[in-house]
Scaffold this active site. Structure first.
Site, mmCIF file in Angstrom:
data_model
loop_
_atom_site.group_PDB
_atom_site.id
_atom_site.type_symbol
_atom_site.label_atom_id
_atom_site.label_comp_id
_atom_site.label_asym_id
_atom_site.label_seq_id
_atom_site.Cartn_x
_atom_site.Cartn_y
_atom_site.Cartn_z
ATOM 1 N N ASN A 9 -4.293 15.689 57.366
ATOM 2 C CA ASN A 9 -5.877 15.811 57.419
ATOM 3 C C ASN A 9 -6.208 15.148 55.922
ATOM 4 O OD1 ASN A 9 -8.296 16.255 56.798
ATOM 5 N ND2 ASN A 9 -8.105 18.287 56.461
ATOM 6 N N LYS A 11 -9.195 13.752 55.151
ATOM 7 C CA LYS A 11 -10.498 14.792 54.914
ATOM 8 C C LYS A 11 -11.159 13.246 54.523
ATOM 9 C CE LYS A 11 -7.900 17.719 53.219
ATOM 10 N NZ LYS A 11 -7.544 19.261 51.488
ATOM 11 N N HIS A 96 -11.980 24.244 58.409
ATOM 12 C CA HIS A 96 -11.585 23.642 57.323
ATOM 13 C C HIS A 96 -12.231 24.673 55.961
ATOM 14 C CE1 HIS A 96 -9.687 21.970 54.205
ATOM 15 N NE2 HIS A 96 -8.919 21.664 54.340
ATOM 16 N N GLU A 98 -12.989 23.475 53.368
ATOM 17 C CA GLU A 98 -13.861 22.695 52.629
ATOM 18 C C GLU A 98 -14.995 22.739 53.316
ATOM 19 O OE1 GLU A 98 -11.575 19.408 52.268
ATOM 20 O OE2 GLU A 98 -10.028 20.228 51.093
ATOM 21 N N GLU A 165 -3.997 28.261 55.980
ATOM 22 C CA GLU A 165 -4.224 27.455 54.410
ATOM 23 C C GLU A 165 -4.798 28.029 54.059
ATOM 24 O OE1 GLU A 165 -4.227 22.592 55.664
ATOM 25 O OE2 GLU A 165 -6.370 23.859 55.063
ATOM 26 N N GLY A 171 -4.628 21.558 47.362
ATOM 27 C CA GLY A 171 -4.925 20.286 46.417
ATOM 28 C C GLY A 171 -4.790 21.174 45.026
ATOM 29 N N SER A 204 -1.100 22.385 49.374
ATOM 30 C CA SER A 204 -0.122 21.391 48.716
ATOM 31 C C SER A 204 1.628 21.428 49.369
ATOM 32 C CB SER A 204 0.335 22.067 47.792
ATOM 33 O OG SER A 204 -0.910 21.898 46.754
HETATM 34 P P1 13P Z 1 -3.445 19.040 50.521
HETATM 35 O O1 13P Z 1 -2.223 19.117 51.272
HETATM 36 O O2 13P Z 1 -3.648 17.840 49.538
HETATM 37 O O3 13P Z 1 -3.042 20.517 49.132
HETATM 38 O O4 13P Z 1 -4.566 19.611 50.910
HETATM 39 C C1 13P Z 1 -4.564 21.376 52.287
HETATM 40 C C2 13P Z 1 -5.297 20.796 53.044
HETATM 41 O O5 13P Z 1 -6.638 21.308 53.353
HETATM 42 C C3 13P Z 1 -5.229 19.722 54.643
HETATM 43 O O6 13P Z 1 -6.443 20.714 55.814
#
Ligand code: 13P
Length: 241
Positions: A9, A11, A96, A98, A165, A171, A204
């Site tokens: 992803n 982003k 997601h 976010e 997740e 992150g 992560s």
């Molecule tokens: P990270 O791998 O940067 O922690 O992000 C995970 C994520 O949100 C994938 O959708």
């Protein structure tokens, strides 16, 4: 048989030139990757077309990061199913954390987006997960079960991927312990009518923890943010042992 899906992803990262550079560096790294491993890149809308052209004929599949539930209309800033299928999009990330956290996404709109994706033949990747405060309050299971109950109303479980997740692991470098991720994913599977849904872990995921994560029996793949931005890091993830 549950399908193994390793998804990146991106982003809000990479313009078209950077996306192309990535693909050119990444493709040779997967020449020996087992065909049973599905590789997906969920990229910004602006990179979908160039990615589609450059992934054509490869074993890599293309994903978007959002889809609106209407076929078309006055929804500034949104994107429709037909706009995505025209480009050759196979997957779309929905719900997601976010989007839930920063853009007002609710379980109701997540449900609408899931059904819209399926209407257009796009496989949605539904993200669920708890915050740190919810985990500390021992609400992890109830939060996730509640999300699933609301998000999956009238959703076809034969064309669905779920990503667990935990929000505190995204992150942060603070990966959920693989056995705990396995346990929660087992809880998610219990809620499903179709036990063969691919359920990924995300948060992560890195080259140094992928082997342990993929060794867990309930975990069918990963959804990777930061480590999917670098071709050799993501190749190591896809080529887990
Ligand atoms: P990270 O791998 O940067 O922690 O992000 C995970 C994520 O949100 C994938 O959708």
């Amino acid at each position: 048989m549950r399908k193994i899906i390793l998804a990146g992803n991106w982003k809000m990262h990479k313009n078209q030139a950077e996306s192309l550079d990535f693909v050119q560096a990444f493709k040779p790294e997967i020449s020996n990757t087992d065909e049973t491993r599905e590789i997906v890149f969920c990229v910004p809308f602006t990179s979908l077309t160039i990615m589609s052209k450059n992934l054509h004929g490869s074993k890599i599949r293309l994903g978007a990061q959002n889809i609106h539930w209407a076929d078309e209309g006055a929804y500034t800033g949104e994107i429709s199913g037909s706009m995505l299928t025209e480009i050759g999009v196979n997957y779309v990330v929905v719900g997601h954390s976010e989007r839930r956290q920063y853009f007002g996404e609710t379980d109701k709109t997540v449900n609408l987006r899931l059904k819209a994706a399926q209407k257009y033949g796009i496989i949605p990747i539904l993200c669920v997960g708890e915050t740190k405060a919810q985990r500390d309050a021992e609400e992890t299971e109830s939060i996730i079960i509640n999300q699933l109950q609301q998000d999956l109303v009238d959703v076809d479980q034969s064309s669905l991927v779920i990503a667990y997740e935990p929000i505190w692991a995204i992150g942060s470098g603070d990966t959920c312990e693989s056995k705990e991720a396995n346990r929660v994913i087992g809880v998610i599977r219990q809620q499903l009518d179709n036990k063969n849904v691919t359920i990924q872990y995300g948060g992560s995921v890195k080259p140094n923890n992928i082997d342990e994560i993929m060794a867990q029996p309930e975990i069918d793949g990963v959804l990777v943010g930061g480590a999917s931005l670098d071709p050799s890091n993501f190749a190591r993830i896809v080529n887990y042992q």
